[in-house]
Scaffold this motif. Structure first.
Motif, PDB file in Angstrom:
ATOM      1  N   GLU A  52       0.829  -1.206   0.000  1.00  0.00           N
ATOM      2  CA  GLU A  52       0.000   0.000   0.000  1.00  0.00           C
ATOM      3  C   GLU A  52       0.860   1.252   0.000  1.00  0.00           C
ATOM      4  O   GLU A  52       0.604   2.199  -0.763  1.00  0.00           O
ATOM      5  CB  GLU A  52      -0.941   0.006   1.203  1.00  0.00           C
ATOM      6  CG  GLU A  52      -1.862   1.219   1.220  1.00  0.00           C
ATOM      7  CD  GLU A  52      -2.840   1.236   2.382  1.00  0.00           C
ATOM      8  OE1 GLU A  52      -3.492   2.281   2.575  1.00  0.00           O
ATOM      9  OE2 GLU A  52      -2.945   0.215   3.090  1.00  0.00           O
ATOM     10  N   LEU A  53       1.871   1.288   0.838  1.00  0.00           N
ATOM     11  CA  LEU A  53       2.753   2.459   0.893  1.00  0.00           C
ATOM     12  C   LEU A  53       3.474   2.664  -0.438  1.00  0.00           C
ATOM     13  O   LEU A  53       3.573   3.791  -0.940  1.00  0.00           O
ATOM     14  CB  LEU A  53       3.767   2.302   2.023  1.00  0.00           C
ATOM     15  CG  LEU A  53       3.206   2.415   3.449  1.00  0.00           C
ATOM     16  CD1 LEU A  53       4.256   1.988   4.472  1.00  0.00           C
ATOM     17  CD2 LEU A  53       2.728   3.835   3.741  1.00  0.00           C
ATOM     18  N   SER A  54       3.946   1.568  -1.017  1.00  0.00           N
ATOM     19  CA  SER A  54       4.643   1.648  -2.299  1.00  0.00           C
ATOM     20  C   SER A  54       3.715   2.132  -3.409  1.00  0.00           C
ATOM     21  O   SER A  54       4.070   3.008  -4.202  1.00  0.00           O
ATOM     22  CB  SER A  54       5.225   0.274  -2.656  1.00  0.00           C
ATOM     23  OG  SER A  54       5.808   0.286  -3.937  1.00  0.00           O
ATOM     24  N   GLU A  55       2.508   1.561  -3.444  1.00  0.00           N
ATOM     25  CA  GLU A  55       1.542   1.928  -4.486  1.00  0.00           C
ATOM     26  C   GLU A  55       1.054   3.366  -4.354  1.00  0.00           C
ATOM     27  O   GLU A  55       0.645   3.990  -5.338  1.00  0.00           O
ATOM     28  CB  GLU A  55       0.363   0.957  -4.464  1.00  0.00           C
ATOM     29  CG  GLU A  55       0.734  -0.426  -5.001  1.00  0.00           C
ATOM     30  CD  GLU A  55      -0.321  -1.473  -4.712  1.00  0.00           C
ATOM     31  OE1 GLU A  55      -1.369  -1.133  -4.098  1.00  0.00           O
ATOM     32  OE2 GLU A  55      -0.110  -2.649  -5.095  1.00  0.00           O
ATOM     33  N   LYS A  56       1.102   3.890  -3.125  1.00  0.00           N
ATOM     34  CA  LYS A  56       0.703   5.289  -2.912  1.00  0.00           C
ATOM     35  C   LYS A  56       1.843   6.258  -3.173  1.00  0.00           C
ATOM     36  O   LYS A  56       1.710   7.465  -2.941  1.00  0.00           O
ATOM     37  CB  LYS A  56       0.165   5.467  -1.484  1.00  0.00           C
ATOM     38  CG  LYS A  56      -1.240   4.881  -1.291  1.00  0.00           C
ATOM     39  CD  LYS A  56      -1.764   5.134   0.113  1.00  0.00           C
ATOM     40  CE  LYS A  56      -3.218   4.698   0.223  1.00  0.00           C
ATOM     41  NZ  LYS A  56      -3.765   4.897   1.589  1.00  0.00           N
ATOM     42  N   GLY A  57       2.974   5.725  -3.633  1.00  0.00           N
ATOM     43  CA  GLY A  57       4.088   6.581  -4.019  1.00  0.00           C
ATOM     44  C   GLY A  57       5.053   6.957  -2.921  1.00  0.00           C
ATOM     45  O   GLY A  57       5.850   7.883  -3.078  1.00  0.00           O
ATOM     46  N   ALA A  58       5.005   6.228  -1.793  1.00  0.00           N
ATOM     47  CA  ALA A  58       5.959   6.512  -0.716  1.00  0.00           C
ATOM     48  C   ALA A  58       7.331   5.952  -1.065  1.00  0.00           C
ATOM     49  O   ALA A  58       7.459   5.000  -1.840  1.00  0.00           O
ATOM     50  CB  ALA A  58       5.469   5.892   0.592  1.00  0.00           C
ATOM     51  N   LYS A  59       8.354   6.558  -0.508  1.00  0.00           N
ATOM     52  CA  LYS A  59       9.710   6.006  -0.571  1.00  0.00           C
ATOM     53  C   LYS A  59       9.867   5.211   0.721  1.00  0.00           C
ATOM     54  O   LYS A  59      10.025   5.800   1.793  1.00  0.00           O
ATOM     55  CB  LYS A  59      10.737   7.136  -0.651  1.00  0.00           C
ATOM     56  CG  LYS A  59      10.516   8.073  -1.839  1.00  0.00           C
ATOM     57  CD  LYS A  59      11.370   9.320  -1.710  1.00  0.00           C
ATOM     58  CE  LYS A  59      11.040  10.310  -2.818  1.00  0.00           C
ATOM     59  NZ  LYS A  59      11.841  11.563  -2.712  1.00  0.00           N
ATOM     60  N   VAL A  60       9.782   3.895   0.618  1.00  0.00           N
ATOM     61  CA  VAL A  60       9.648   3.048   1.807  1.00  0.00           C
ATOM     62  C   VAL A  60      11.011   2.547   2.291  1.00  0.00           C
ATOM     63  O   VAL A  60      11.739   1.878   1.561  1.00  0.00           O
ATOM     64  CB  VAL A  60       8.725   1.838   1.524  1.00  0.00           C
ATOM     65  CG1 VAL A  60       8.485   1.040   2.813  1.00  0.00           C
ATOM     66  CG2 VAL A  60       7.401   2.295   0.911  1.00  0.00           C
ATOM     67  N   VAL A  61      11.321   2.890   3.549  1.00  0.00           N
ATOM     68  CA  VAL A  61      12.555   2.421   4.185  1.00  0.00           C
ATOM     69  C   VAL A  61      12.148   1.470   5.308  1.00  0.00           C
ATOM     70  O   VAL A  61      11.465   1.875   6.247  1.00  0.00           O
ATOM     71  CB  VAL A  61      13.374   3.603   4.762  1.00  0.00           C
ATOM     72  CG1 VAL A  61      14.658   3.087   5.414  1.00  0.00           C
ATOM     73  CG2 VAL A  61      13.676   4.628   3.681  1.00  0.00           C
ATOM     74  N   ILE A  62      12.537   0.200   5.192  1.00  0.00           N
ATOM     75  CA  ILE A  62      12.110  -0.815   6.161  1.00  0.00           C
ATOM     76  C   ILE A  62      13.188  -1.054   7.218  1.00  0.00           C
ATOM     77  O   ILE A  62      14.355  -1.250   6.907  1.00  0.00           O
ATOM     78  CB  ILE A  62      11.775  -2.147   5.462  1.00  0.00           C
ATOM     79  CG1 ILE A  62      10.590  -1.965   4.515  1.00  0.00           C
ATOM     80  CG2 ILE A  62      11.468  -3.234   6.494  1.00  0.00           C
ATOM     81  CD1 ILE A  62      10.244  -3.214   3.729  1.00  0.00           C
ATOM     82  N   LEU A  63      12.728  -1.038   8.463  1.00  0.00           N
ATOM     83  CA  LEU A  63      13.590  -1.322   9.607  1.00  0.00           C
ATOM     84  C   LEU A  63      13.012  -2.540  10.316  1.00  0.00           C
ATOM     85  O   LEU A  63      11.817  -2.574  10.643  1.00  0.00           O
ATOM     86  CB  LEU A  63      13.594  -0.110  10.550  1.00  0.00           C
ATOM     87  CG  LEU A  63      14.729   0.030  11.570  1.00  0.00           C
ATOM     88  CD1 LEU A  63      16.087   0.007  10.896  1.00  0.00           C
ATOM     89  CD2 LEU A  63      14.550   1.330  12.349  1.00  0.00           C
ATOM     90  N   THR A  64      13.844  -3.564  10.542  1.00  0.00           N
ATOM     91  CA  THR A  64      13.355  -4.766  11.202  1.00  0.00           C
ATOM     92  C   THR A  64      14.532  -5.501  11.854  1.00  0.00           C
ATOM     93  O   THR A  64      15.671  -5.032  11.793  1.00  0.00           O
ATOM     94  CB  THR A  64      12.614  -5.688  10.205  1.00  0.00           C
ATOM     95  OG1 THR A  64      11.994  -6.773  10.912  1.00  0.00           O
ATOM     96  CG2 THR A  64      13.547  -6.245   9.142  1.00  0.00           C
TER      97      THR A  64
END
Length: 404
Positions: A49-61
């Motif tokens: 969802e975040l990607s499709e909404k055009g966010a630049k997604v940085v994942i921390l895990t």
């Protein structure tokens, strides 16, 4: 209206969103391969969802913890995550190095970057207040390059660590879809419980389970507690049953012998509500043997007995709400998987609303093929049982305060 923000409260297009997830997964000790991608699948809707909404997604895990064999880098996770999302997930083997910062700054809308295992950073293992965690190096290094923080890591929400609570003090923050769903389902079921409500509690974390038992009976939100596993053994001791020296010693080794007095008190106070086994399964010459609780030999107890399974099934079939946490026995051994499987089968075929805790009971539910027949399988046993025990989740409280 939720008392914390969600993705719906933000315009994420062209924004750099730091997404905290929990994809801590079983790993092959020899090849380092991911053995189960369940948690990645659970987080996929939020990431997509975040990607499709055009966010630049940085994942921390994170993956595991220092000193364990599966405390590894997230290179393999990036590959499996890419397959699950059908999107190429970028990966960098650092968290806030200059190279990592440059990668974050150069992300395009819709791109996804997975940072290295956050527990490689020693401060992440420290618990502390939100204010204290917001001043750690992790937050100071990353937050200048992030617009929005989204926490989707329900399974780790009971911890107050930098990556889980620190960013909420300095960035607009909200819950991801998995976090939102978990809190909505568990809290609504807990507050608006349909009766009769039955809890099936077993496994090895007896202190958490007994805390839940006390909480739900005191609040009158449960009608019956069916005990299995080490929880049942503690209540049997509390009821004056001789479970044999080896089983007493096992409870002492786990540090749970002090709970026997609490079990005795709970049985006295809620005699009709707490049900313990009438028979148990032991191992004799490599085979399963069911014995009555008044004839338990000095052998390890590995499961609940068949008569107990039948009795418990009646309670479950009549229930309108069912919470289950912890397996009934050593389900990894087929001889002693009967209790766990029969309980899950009965829950799956009942008319009640079913919530399965995370951890081993979720793994058993999936492995035995009952996952599609449950209303909700929690992604986090520790967080779920913390909620049911009447405690607050540190990461969720941080999100609530961020909204305020």
């Amino acid at each position: 209206m939720a008392d914390f923000n969600t993705i719906d409260d933000f315009d994420v297009e062209n924004k750099t969103v730091l997404l905290r997830i929990d994809i801590n997964s079983p790993v092959d000790p020899n090849g380092g391969f991911i053995l189960d991608d369940t948690r990645m699948k659970l987080h996929s809707p939020t990431i997509k969802e975040l990607s499709e909404k055009g966010a630049k997604v940085v994942i921390l895990t994170h993956q595991s913890r220092p000193g364990k064999n599966d405390f590894i880098s997230l290179k393999e996770h990036a590959k499996v995550l890419s397959k699950n999302l059908n999107i190429d997930v970028l990966y960098i083997d650092s968290i806030f190095s200059n190279e990592a910062i440059n990668k974050i700054k150069n992300l395009n809308s819709g791109e996804i970057l997975l940072l290295e295992n956050v527990r490689f950073f020693s401060e992440e293992s420290l618990n502390g207040s939100v204010d204290k965690q917001s001043k750690t190096l992790l937050i100071r290094k990353l937050s200048p390059y992030i617009d929005i923080f989204i926490n989707d890591a329900f399974a780790t929400a009971h911890r107050s660590q930098p990556s889980l609570v620190g960013f909420t003090k300095v960035l607009p923050s909200g819950a991801g879809r998995l976090m939102e769903k978990e809190l909505t389902v568990v809290e609504n079921s807990f507050k608006n419980v349909e009766r009769p409500c039955v809890y099936v509690l077993g496994g090895m974390k007896a202190d958490d389970s007994i805390e839940v038992i006390e909480n739900v009976l005191k609040n009158e939100s449960a009608d019956y507690i069916l005990t299995t596993g080490i929880v049942a053994n503690i209540f049997l001791l509390g009821a004056g049953v001789d479970i044999g020296k080896v089983n007493k010693d096992f409870i002492k080794e786990r540090g749970y012998y002090n709970l026997v007095e609490k079990a005795r008190y709970l049985l006295k106070t809620y005699k009709k509500n707490i049900i313990y086994p009438k028979d148990l399964a032991i191992e004799d010459n490599g085979k399963r043997v069911d014995v009555s609780i008044d004839k338990i030999p000095n052998k390890y107890i590995f499961d609940i007995g068949v008569e107990t399974i039948k009795e418990y099934a009646k309670f479950i079939r009549n229930a309108k709400t069912i919470f289950a946490n912890g397996p009934a026995g050593v389900f990894e051994n087929s001889e002693f998987a009967i209790g766990t499987e029969d309980i899950l089968n009965t829950i799956a075929n009942s008319q009640g609303f079913s919530i399965i805790g995370g951890g081993h009971i979720a793994a058993a539910t999936n492995a035995m093929g009952y996952d599609m027949h449950m209303n909700h399988i929690s992604s986090g046993g520790g967080a779920c049982i913390t909620l049911l025990g009447g405690k607050k989740l540190a990461a969720v409280e941080a999100l609530k305060n961020a909204k305020k």
